[in-house]
Design a protein around this motif. Structure first.
Motif, mmCIF file in Angstrom:
data_model
loop_
_atom_site.group_PDB
_atom_site.id
_atom_site.type_symbol
_atom_site.label_atom_id
_atom_site.label_comp_id
_atom_site.label_asym_id
_atom_site.label_seq_id
_atom_site.Cartn_x
_atom_site.Cartn_y
_atom_site.Cartn_z
ATOM 1 N N UNK A 42 50.317 41.597 34.696
ATOM 2 C CA UNK A 42 49.459 41.223 35.820
ATOM 3 C C UNK A 42 50.275 40.734 37.005
ATOM 4 N N UNK A 43 49.769 41.055 38.188
ATOM 5 C CA UNK A 43 50.412 40.680 39.437
ATOM 6 C C UNK A 43 49.462 39.798 40.251
ATOM 7 N N UNK A 44 49.993 38.986 41.154
ATOM 8 C CA UNK A 44 49.102 38.172 41.994
ATOM 9 C C UNK A 44 48.065 39.014 42.745
ATOM 10 N N UNK A 45 48.423 40.229 43.114
ATOM 11 C CA UNK A 45 47.477 41.078 43.836
ATOM 12 C C UNK A 45 46.345 41.596 42.950
ATOM 13 N N UNK A 46 46.398 41.333 41.659
ATOM 14 C CA UNK A 46 45.286 41.665 40.772
ATOM 15 C C UNK A 46 44.198 40.589 40.801
ATOM 16 N N UNK A 47 44.464 39.501 41.491
ATOM 17 C CA UNK A 47 43.491 38.424 41.585
ATOM 18 C C UNK A 47 42.217 38.913 42.271
ATOM 19 N N UNK A 48 41.090 38.747 41.604
ATOM 20 C CA UNK A 48 39.814 39.229 42.125
ATOM 21 C C UNK A 48 38.697 38.851 41.158
ATOM 22 N N UNK A 49 37.475 39.069 41.604
ATOM 23 C CA UNK A 49 36.342 39.035 40.686
ATOM 24 C C UNK A 49 36.185 40.445 40.123
ATOM 25 N N UNK A 78 33.467 38.384 36.625
ATOM 26 C CA UNK A 78 34.312 37.358 36.003
ATOM 27 C C UNK A 78 35.589 37.227 36.822
ATOM 28 N N UNK A 79 35.997 35.999 37.070
ATOM 29 C CA UNK A 79 37.146 35.751 37.933
ATOM 30 C C UNK A 79 38.446 35.915 37.158
ATOM 31 N N UNK A 80 39.358 36.655 37.753
ATOM 32 C CA UNK A 80 40.728 36.768 37.241
ATOM 33 C C UNK A 80 41.662 36.261 38.331
ATOM 34 N N UNK A 81 42.462 35.279 37.983
ATOM 35 C CA UNK A 81 43.410 34.702 38.926
ATOM 36 C C UNK A 81 44.803 34.802 38.340
ATOM 37 N N UNK A 82 45.709 35.419 39.089
ATOM 38 C CA UNK A 82 47.095 35.578 38.647
ATOM 39 C C UNK A 82 47.978 34.755 39.579
ATOM 40 N N UNK A 83 48.648 33.784 39.010
ATOM 41 C CA UNK A 83 49.501 32.913 39.817
ATOM 42 C C UNK A 83 50.933 33.443 39.824
ATOM 43 N N UNK A 84 51.617 33.208 40.934
ATOM 44 C CA UNK A 84 52.993 33.714 41.073
ATOM 45 C C UNK A 84 54.009 32.711 40.575
ATOM 46 N N UNK A 113 32.544 51.204 33.532
ATOM 47 C CA UNK A 113 33.746 51.002 34.312
ATOM 48 C C UNK A 113 33.936 49.583 34.768
ATOM 49 N N UNK A 114 35.079 49.371 35.382
ATOM 50 C CA UNK A 114 35.442 48.083 35.936
ATOM 51 C C UNK A 114 35.782 48.262 37.415
ATOM 52 N N UNK A 115 35.252 47.360 38.202
ATOM 53 C CA UNK A 115 35.551 47.293 39.619
ATOM 54 C C UNK A 115 36.004 45.867 39.914
ATOM 55 N N UNK A 116 36.670 45.692 41.049
ATOM 56 C CA UNK A 116 37.083 44.352 41.426
ATOM 57 C C UNK A 116 36.929 44.149 42.919
ATOM 58 N N UNK A 117 36.768 42.886 43.271
ATOM 59 C CA UNK A 117 36.635 42.536 44.679
ATOM 60 C C UNK A 117 37.420 41.263 44.947
ATOM 61 N N UNK A 118 38.412 41.393 45.802
ATOM 62 C CA UNK A 118 39.215 40.247 46.222
ATOM 63 C C UNK A 118 38.601 39.651 47.481
ATOM 64 N N UNK A 119 38.869 38.383 47.770
ATOM 65 C CA UNK A 119 38.301 37.751 48.970
ATOM 66 C C UNK A 119 38.631 38.541 50.226
ATOM 67 N N UNK A 120 37.606 38.833 51.016
ATOM 68 C CA UNK A 120 37.805 39.526 52.273
ATOM 69 C C UNK A 120 38.021 41.021 52.147
ATOM 70 N N UNK A 121 37.909 41.544 50.935
ATOM 71 C CA UNK A 121 38.129 42.976 50.723
ATOM 72 C C UNK A 121 36.892 43.626 50.119
#
Length: 122
Positions: A85-92, A116-122, A35-43
């Motif tokens: 992809x949306x900016x809110x998908x930004x996470x490790x 792995x870092x995924x960054x989505x810019x608006x 599976x895949x999990x993600x973690x955004x800063x502060x979450x």
């Protein structure tokens, strides 16, 4: 010992696509869940998608319809195709392997990749 190595992260504009890969090596048994999990800063870390060795998938509501998980059992590799992809998908994004300690028994263990870092810019 199990090792998980992710690849495919990067920076993309909103609406774009990325494909993550995770290759597992070591003592991999035929029955497992990847599976895949993600973690955004502060979450907290959250589930994104899982796929069983039989191919059954499960997705978080936030990504359902946009992300697709697949796997190649012969290569012990799992993929995550991320579209729209949306900016809110930004996470490790972290790869996970969930399997028993023995091929047909034992307790369930979790193994994690380095992320792995995924960054989505608006």
């Amino acid at each position: 010992q199990v090792q998980l190595v992710e690849s495919g992260g990067g920076v993309v504009q909103a609406g774009g696509s990325l494909r993550l890969s995770c290759a597992a090596s070591g003592s991999i048994f035929s029955i497992n869940v990847m599976g895949w999990y993600r973690q955004a800063p502060g979450k907290q870390r959250e589930l994104v998608a899982t796929i069983t060795s039989g191919g059954s998938t499960n997705y978080a509501d936030s990504v359902n319809g946009r992300f697709t998980s697949s796997r190649d059992n012969a290569k012990n590799t799992v993929y995550l195709q991320m579209n729209s992809l949306k900016p809110e998908d930004t996470a490790v994004y972290y790869c996970n392997l969930h399997q028993r300690t023995r091929p047909l028994g034992g307790t369930w263990n979790d193994y994690w990749g380095q992320g792995t870092q995924v960054t989505v810019s608006s």
